[in-house]
Design a protein around this motif. Structure first.
Motif, mmCIF file in Angstrom:
data_model
loop_
_atom_site.group_PDB
_atom_site.id
_atom_site.type_symbol
_atom_site.label_atom_id
_atom_site.label_comp_id
_atom_site.label_asym_id
_atom_site.label_seq_id
_atom_site.Cartn_x
_atom_site.Cartn_y
_atom_site.Cartn_z
ATOM 1 N N ALA A 144 0.832 -1.197 0.000
ATOM 2 C CA ALA A 144 0.000 0.000 0.000
ATOM 3 C C ALA A 144 0.871 1.253 0.000
ATOM 4 C CB ALA A 144 -0.933 -0.004 1.201
ATOM 5 N N GLN A 145 2.021 1.200 0.620
ATOM 6 C CA GLN A 145 2.885 2.376 0.665
ATOM 7 C C GLN A 145 3.638 2.569 -0.654
ATOM 8 O OE1 GLN A 145 5.411 1.822 4.038
ATOM 9 N NE2 GLN A 145 3.836 2.402 5.532
ATOM 10 N N THR A 146 3.971 1.507 -1.343
ATOM 11 C CA THR A 146 4.738 1.637 -2.577
ATOM 12 C C THR A 146 3.861 1.981 -3.781
ATOM 13 O OG1 THR A 146 4.565 -0.730 -2.955
ATOM 14 C CG2 THR A 146 6.531 0.069 -1.802
ATOM 15 N N GLU A 147 2.552 1.684 -3.737
ATOM 16 C CA GLU A 147 1.665 2.002 -4.864
ATOM 17 C C GLU A 147 1.420 3.508 -4.917
ATOM 18 O OE1 GLU A 147 -1.968 -0.117 -4.879
ATOM 19 O OE2 GLU A 147 -1.011 -2.087 -4.948
ATOM 20 N N ALA A 148 1.465 4.046 -6.124
ATOM 21 C CA ALA A 148 1.186 5.474 -6.308
ATOM 22 C C ALA A 148 -0.327 5.684 -6.289
ATOM 23 C CB ALA A 148 1.761 5.941 -7.639
ATOM 24 N N PRO A 149 -0.746 6.857 -5.839
ATOM 25 C CA PRO A 149 -2.188 7.146 -5.886
ATOM 26 C C PRO A 149 -2.684 7.163 -7.342
ATOM 27 C CG PRO A 149 -0.954 8.953 -4.858
ATOM 28 C CD PRO A 149 0.025 7.917 -5.265
ATOM 29 N N PHE A 150 -3.985 6.939 -7.522
ATOM 30 C CA PHE A 150 -4.524 6.815 -8.880
ATOM 31 C C PHE A 150 -4.343 8.098 -9.687
ATOM 32 C CE2 PHE A 150 -8.002 8.806 -6.708
ATOM 33 C CZ PHE A 150 -8.619 9.590 -7.674
ATOM 34 N N GLU A 172 -1.826 9.893 -9.902
ATOM 35 C CA GLU A 172 -0.470 9.990 -10.429
ATOM 36 C C GLU A 172 -0.175 8.903 -11.457
ATOM 37 O OE1 GLU A 172 2.301 10.018 -7.199
ATOM 38 O OE2 GLU A 172 1.689 11.993 -6.504
ATOM 39 N N GLU A 173 -1.141 8.052 -11.743
ATOM 40 C CA GLU A 173 -0.957 7.013 -12.749
ATOM 41 C C GLU A 173 -0.989 7.627 -14.148
ATOM 42 O OE1 GLU A 173 -0.377 3.771 -12.409
ATOM 43 O OE2 GLU A 173 -0.384 3.841 -10.210
ATOM 44 N N TRP A 174 -0.307 6.995 -15.104
ATOM 45 C CA TRP A 174 -0.219 7.546 -16.449
ATOM 46 C C TRP A 174 -1.572 7.557 -17.148
ATOM 47 C CZ3 TRP A 174 -1.714 4.692 -20.610
ATOM 48 C CH2 TRP A 174 -1.848 3.318 -20.421
ATOM 49 N N TRP A 175 -2.396 6.530 -16.921
ATOM 50 C CA TRP A 175 -3.685 6.465 -17.610
ATOM 51 C C TRP A 175 -4.635 7.544 -17.122
ATOM 52 C CZ3 TRP A 175 -7.533 5.688 -14.129
ATOM 53 C CH2 TRP A 175 -7.203 5.042 -12.926
ATOM 54 N N PHE A 176 -4.561 7.860 -15.825
ATOM 55 C CA PHE A 176 -5.435 8.911 -15.294
ATOM 56 C C PHE A 176 -5.014 10.277 -15.842
ATOM 57 C CE2 PHE A 176 -6.655 12.054 -12.080
ATOM 58 C CZ PHE A 176 -8.019 11.825 -12.040
ATOM 59 N N LEU A 177 -3.720 10.523 -15.908
ATOM 60 C CA LEU A 177 -3.236 11.787 -16.454
ATOM 61 C C LEU A 177 -3.587 11.913 -17.934
ATOM 62 C CD1 LEU A 177 0.248 11.983 -14.715
ATOM 63 C CD2 LEU A 177 -1.822 13.248 -14.137
ATOM 64 N N LEU A 178 -3.506 10.804 -18.652
ATOM 65 C CA LEU A 178 -3.871 10.823 -20.068
ATOM 66 C C LEU A 178 -5.360 11.110 -20.250
ATOM 67 C CD1 LEU A 178 -2.870 10.278 -22.991
ATOM 68 C CD2 LEU A 178 -3.607 7.925 -22.649
ATOM 69 N N VAL A 179 -6.198 10.466 -19.450
ATOM 70 C CA VAL A 179 -7.644 10.703 -19.538
ATOM 71 C C VAL A 179 -7.971 12.151 -19.210
ATOM 72 C CG1 VAL A 179 -9.849 10.135 -18.439
ATOM 73 C CG2 VAL A 179 -8.306 8.309 -19.140
ATOM 74 N N MET A 180 -7.336 12.702 -18.182
ATOM 75 C CA MET A 180 -7.594 14.090 -17.812
ATOM 76 C C MET A 180 -7.117 15.062 -18.894
ATOM 77 S SD MET A 180 -9.319 13.922 -15.129
ATOM 78 C CE MET A 180 -9.383 15.637 -14.714
ATOM 79 N N ALA A 181 -5.973 14.770 -19.509
ATOM 80 C CA ALA A 181 -5.466 15.642 -20.571
ATOM 81 C C ALA A 181 -6.406 15.623 -21.778
ATOM 82 C CB ALA A 181 -4.068 15.212 -20.969
ATOM 83 N N LEU A 182 -6.857 14.433 -22.175
ATOM 84 C CA LEU A 182 -7.770 14.340 -23.313
ATOM 85 C C LEU A 182 -9.117 14.997 -23.018
ATOM 86 C CD1 LEU A 182 -7.025 10.732 -24.592
ATOM 87 C CD2 LEU A 182 -6.358 12.899 -25.630
ATOM 88 N N THR A 183 -9.616 14.813 -21.799
ATOM 89 C CA THR A 183 -10.873 15.444 -21.411
ATOM 90 C C THR A 183 -10.744 16.963 -21.426
ATOM 91 O OG1 THR A 183 -11.351 13.529 -20.024
ATOM 92 C CG2 THR A 183 -12.649 15.512 -19.625
#
Length: 79
Positions: A4-10, A12-23
């Protein structure tokens, strides 16, 4: 607990940033498109009455001017 400590929050994931950029890009394009359409419709509304009168006048003057120019050109060629 370690996984849980090593996983990045959602967010900061590449797919979330890509979805937000396209939106964001789609929203910006929609706003620009709406503003362009609004500006064109306002321009046509302000010129609509004058434009029909000027079109009628232009067609009459173009017809008369066209015939006069044709007569002048033919006279010039005959001389």
């Amino acid at each position: 607990v370690l996984s849980a400590q090593t996983e990045a929050p959602f967010y900061e994931e590449w797919w979330f940033l890509l979805v937000m950029a396209l939106t964001s890009l789609i929203l910006i394009l929609l706003v620009v498109f709406a503003l362009v359409l609004h500006g064109q419709s306002k321009k046509y509304k302000s010129c609509s009455t004058g434009k029909t009168i000027s079109n009628v006048e232009e067609s009459v003057t173009l017809d008369n001017g066209g015939f006069a120019a044709l007569e002048l050109n033919s006279r010039h060629l005959n001389i």
